[in-house]
Design a protein around this motif. Structure first.
Motif, PDB file in Angstrom:
ATOM      1  N   TYR A  53       0.836  -1.193   0.000  1.00 27.19           N
ATOM      2  CA  TYR A  53       0.000   0.000   0.000  1.00 27.19           C
ATOM      3  C   TYR A  53       0.874   1.248   0.000  1.00 27.19           C
ATOM      4  O   TYR A  53       2.030   1.224   0.438  1.00 27.19           O
ATOM      5  CB  TYR A  53      -0.899   0.011   1.236  1.00 27.19           C
ATOM      6  N   GLU A 103      -2.575   5.002   2.108  1.00 30.76           N
ATOM      7  CA  GLU A 103      -3.448   3.829   2.222  1.00 30.76           C
ATOM      8  C   GLU A 103      -3.149   3.045   3.487  1.00 30.76           C
ATOM      9  O   GLU A 103      -4.068   2.593   4.194  1.00 30.76           O
ATOM     10  CB  GLU A 103      -3.269   2.924   0.999  1.00 30.76           C
ATOM     11  N   LEU A 135      -5.764   2.358   6.542  1.00 26.60           N
ATOM     12  CA  LEU A 135      -6.074   0.989   6.958  1.00 26.60           C
ATOM     13  C   LEU A 135      -5.755   0.793   8.436  1.00 26.60           C
ATOM     14  O   LEU A 135      -6.539   0.182   9.177  1.00 26.60           O
ATOM     15  CB  LEU A 135      -5.280   0.002   6.102  1.00 26.60           C
ATOM     16  N   ALA A 163      -6.248  -7.824  11.020  1.00 26.03           N
ATOM     17  CA  ALA A 163      -5.551  -6.806  10.236  1.00 26.03           C
ATOM     18  C   ALA A 163      -4.647  -5.964  11.128  1.00 26.03           C
ATOM     19  O   ALA A 163      -3.489  -5.680  10.776  1.00 26.03           O
ATOM     20  CB  ALA A 163      -6.561  -5.913   9.514  1.00 26.03           C
ATOM     21  N   SER A 208     -11.302  -7.528   3.045  1.00 27.23           N
ATOM     22  CA  SER A 208     -11.706  -6.540   2.035  1.00 27.23           C
ATOM     23  C   SER A 208     -13.165  -6.144   2.209  1.00 27.23           C
ATOM     24  O   SER A 208     -13.515  -4.969   2.086  1.00 27.23           O
ATOM     25  CB  SER A 208     -11.465  -7.100   0.635  1.00 27.23           C
ATOM     26  N   ALA A 220     -13.405  -3.809   5.179  1.00 23.28           N
ATOM     27  CA  ALA A 220     -12.934  -2.453   4.877  1.00 23.28           C
ATOM     28  C   ALA A 220     -13.930  -1.683   4.031  1.00 23.28           C
ATOM     29  O   ALA A 220     -14.075  -0.462   4.191  1.00 23.28           O
ATOM     30  CB  ALA A 220     -11.584  -2.532   4.159  1.00 23.28           C
ATOM     31  N   VAL A 223      -7.829  -5.608   0.889  1.00 19.87           N
ATOM     32  CA  VAL A 223      -7.011  -5.884   2.075  1.00 19.87           C
ATOM     33  C   VAL A 223      -6.674  -7.371   2.109  1.00 19.87           C
ATOM     34  O   VAL A 223      -7.571  -8.222   2.136  1.00 19.87           O
ATOM     35  CB  VAL A 223      -7.748  -5.484   3.369  1.00 19.87           C
ATOM     36  N   THR A 224      -5.379  -7.689   2.086  1.00 21.24           N
ATOM     37  CA  THR A 224      -4.908  -9.066   2.215  1.00 21.24           C
ATOM     38  C   THR A 224      -3.703  -9.092   3.140  1.00 21.24           C
ATOM     39  O   THR A 224      -3.015  -8.080   3.321  1.00 21.24           O
ATOM     40  CB  THR A 224      -4.507  -9.651   0.851  1.00 21.24           C
ATOM     41  N   ARG A 272      -0.418  -8.183   1.205  1.00 23.49           N
ATOM     42  CA  ARG A 272      -0.179  -6.757   0.963  1.00 23.49           C
ATOM     43  C   ARG A 272       0.188  -6.037   2.259  1.00 23.49           C
ATOM     44  O   ARG A 272       1.022  -5.123   2.256  1.00 23.49           O
ATOM     45  CB  ARG A 272      -1.404  -6.113   0.323  1.00 23.49           C
ATOM     46  N   ILE A 273      -0.413  -6.440   3.367  1.00 22.98           N
ATOM     47  CA  ILE A 273      -0.040  -5.840   4.648  1.00 22.98           C
ATOM     48  C   ILE A 273       1.411  -6.166   4.969  1.00 22.98           C
ATOM     49  O   ILE A 273       2.192  -5.292   5.376  1.00 22.98           O
ATOM     50  CB  ILE A 273      -0.974  -6.333   5.769  1.00 22.98           C
TER      51      ILE A 273
END
Length: 638
Positions: free
Chosen positions: A174, A178, A182, A266, A380, A383, A422-423, A426-427
């Motif tokens: 991100y 972003e 998040l 998350a 996701s 969010a 959101v995964t 990716r975090i």
């Protein structure tokens, strides 16, 4: 005699625990109902499964396939997780079903040909990545020394070929904005969960201490929560269309539910900087270190033994910062799941309440038997469904492309920012990139749960934001190095004077008319004053010291004794060419420090005195050697 089990059961003076007398290891391949072959799996995480090879087509292959699978996922095999065992089984089942459709069909392993293997690798009912992974898995299953000779040589050669790995789309992280949005959303929603459960616990406590403290309008709720706290059972409500929703709301006063998992997990991923699999298997067992940190053993899943477990120490921080520190958030998780864990008795941190199964079985550890959540943790969707959705950055403004058919073509205008996808991957990429930036890009220091190579290949390289940051850092570093070279050149010229460049004179008379003494003009024209690339008007008197010059030839370009005429152009251009070669062999920073002042002087102070036509004419001719060995020892050259 008491037999110790599990990690930490051995040590100096404590021998390994032995199996009981008469123990016999289970057979890797057993016979099920009807005599069909079954392969059992028992992973390092104590998860178990059995795979019925006898249910597959191609019965003539069953003994070989069962033995291959048992060697792959058995105690001596490389597969130690249930997910890995399922992947091995999927590839083996695909192989058996494919062979059953081939013509001619190889009913036994001895009838397998290279054409069958090639067709399996090129089959049209699977993606390139699936075909690659299946071929690699079957090669690994068949390569055991006990099995390799049971396949025809040409078929094994087809398995043993070099498999080009298909390209996969890079998963970037991100942007900074972003990631901030998040993090704020996950922290806010987790805080609401904490307030809700703590309010329910406070209501139960007040009712137990003094029922008169509870407001009349909340008495009924307090009594229901007290009964739930005592028994762990959520009462069934009177029938209504929203029964399910009302029952979940009642249970959520004391227990963590599925809908709480997305923001909590998350936030755990953001704060602990660990991947989703590690978070799902967080243990209850831990140790508090002086009320400052918590120490626990986490699972870092890898293929291969002795690389699974890692002891981590997480900062706890002050109570009001528990949502910001990994240790504080971990202890908070244990608090939120304490009641459900007390009912189901799991040793994992994540224990929740689920609706639909009456009684105490509604409390369970969702990741105890399987790490998959069946799509229940849809981060996701969470969010996007929040009252204030977490949005991605707006797309870049539309740009006009080259004219086609005489008309400019524009990109379609976007309707606005979309919800953020959101995964865990990716975090993890984002937090690793953030940590790397904070540490100045030093990979060995930035590597936390992976090696530096894995960190770069899997997390930093695919991330566009990290690449842009690295390019900015490199650009700034090069600008600083170039500016330092300019400053060093200017300082040296200020102390020693500028070179004398005479572009339009070659004969002694012309040089003398340009202002040189008669003898100096004659010596310069005859080449008696030439050095490596230029000429020196007074070698015996250094501009700064007044003594014989002992500087490197590279320093001539920042010296008032330096003389340059048209005859020196080929050597100067050869020097620039040599400096360009050296620039490819060493880092930019080192090159600018060593050769930058020389490059600045030649490129901007000397060549600028000649016309472009003169310089281009000399460049068309073969240039002499750069002669850099005159200024660099051979062992110092890159």
């Amino acid at each position: 005699m008491t037999r110790r089990r599990g990690r930490g059961s051995t040590g100096p003076g404590r021998p390994s625990a032995l199996p009981p007398d008469g123990y016999e290891a289970p057979e890797p391949v057993t016979k099920g109902i009807g005599g069909s072959l079954v392969v059992a799996f028992h992973g390092d995480d104590n998860r178990r499964a059995s795979f019925a090879v006898g249910d597959l087509p191609m019965p003539g292959w069953h003994p070989l396939l069962a033995e291959a699978l048992a060697l792959r996922i058995g105690p001596s095999g490389d597969i130690r997780t249930l997910a890995g065992a399922k992947d091995s089984w999927r590839a083996l089942a695909s192989w058996a079903r494919f062979l059953a459709r081939t013509v001619p069909r190889p009913d036994i392993p001895e009838e397998l040909t290279r054409a069958h293997v090639d067709a399996f690798h090129k089959r049209a009912d699977a993606t390139a990545r699936t075909r690659y992974s299946d071929m690699l898995e079957m090669r690994l299953q068949f390569e055991d020394k006990h099995l390799k000779g049971r396949l025809p040589a040409d078929a094994w050669d087809a398995f043993n070929r070099r498999l080009p790995k298909p390209r996969s789309e890079a998963v970037g992280g991100y942007s900074v904005s972003e990631l901030d949005r998040l993090t704020a959303a996950a922290r806010a929603d987790t805080a609401r969960v904490v307030r809700r459960i703590r309010a329910g616990e406070e209501l139960v406590r007040r009712l137990a201490e003094d029922a008169g403290q509870v407001e009349p309008q909340r008495r009924e709720l307090a009594e229901a929560l007290a009964a739930m706290a005592a028994t762990g059972e959520v009462p069934q409500l009177e029938f209504s269309l929203d029964l399910r929703r009302r029952r979940i709301e009642l249970a959520s006063h004391l227990f963590l539910t599925w809908r709480d998992m997305a923001p909590l997990m998350a936030l755990l991923a953001l704060v602990t900087e660990r991947n989703g699999e590690t978070l799902k298997e967080l243990p209850v067992k831990h140790r508090i270190l002086e009320d400052r940190a918590v120490e626990l053993v986490v699972v870092k899943r890898r293929r291969g033994a002795k690389k699974w477990f890692e002891t981590v120490t997480w900062e706890i921080g002050p109570k009001e910062r528990e949502l910001h520190t990994p240790g504080g958030l971990y202890l908070l998780l244990l608090e939120l799941t304490a009641r459900s864990r007390g009912v189901c008795g799991s040793l994992l941190a994540f224990c929740i309440w689920r609706n639909g199964i009456e009684g105490r079985d509604e409390h369970f550890a969702p990741f105890e038997s399987d790490l998959s959540d069946g799509g229940r943790i849809a981060m996701s969707d969470w969010a996007a469904a929040r009252p204030k959705p977490v949005l991605a950055d707006p797309p870049p403004a539309a740009k006009t492309k080259k004219e086609k058919a005489g008309k400019p073509v524009k990109e379609p205008v976007s309707s606005g920012p979309a919800p953020l996808r959101v995964t865990f991957n990716r975090i993890k990429t984002s937090v690793d990139a953030r940590r790397t930036k904070q540490l100045g890009g030093h990979l060995p220091s930035s590597a936390k749960s992976n090696t530096a190579q894995t960190l770069f290949t899997n997390y930093l390289k695919p991330d566009e934001a990290t690449r842009e940051w690295a390019e900015e850092v490199m650009t700034e570093a090069l600008e600083d190095a170039e500016q330092a070279a300019w400053d060093a050149h200017a300082a040296a010229v200020g102390r020693r004077g500028e070179p004398t460049v005479i572009p339009d004179a070659e004969s002694p008379e012309q040089l003398q008319d340009a202002g040189l003494p008669a003898q100096t003009a004659r010596d310069l024209a005859s080449g008696d004053l030439d050095t490596a690339w230029t000429a020196c008007g007074d070698h015996d008197h250094h501009p700064e010291t007044g003594a014989v010059c002992g500087d490197s030839f590279l320093a001539c370009f920042q010296c008032g004794n330096c003389l340059v005429t048209r005859t020196h152009l080929p050597k100067l251009l050869g020097l620039l060419q040599g400096l360009g070669v050296m620039r490819q062999r060493m880092s930019e920073d080192v090159w600018w420090k060593r050769y930058g002042p020389t490059w600045v002087a030649v490129r901007h102070d000397i060549l600028a005195k000649f016309t472009p036509a003169e310089v281009d004419k000399v460049r068309q001719q073969p240039l002499p050697d750069a002669l850099l060995d005159l200024v660099e020892a051979p062992w110092e050259q890159p």
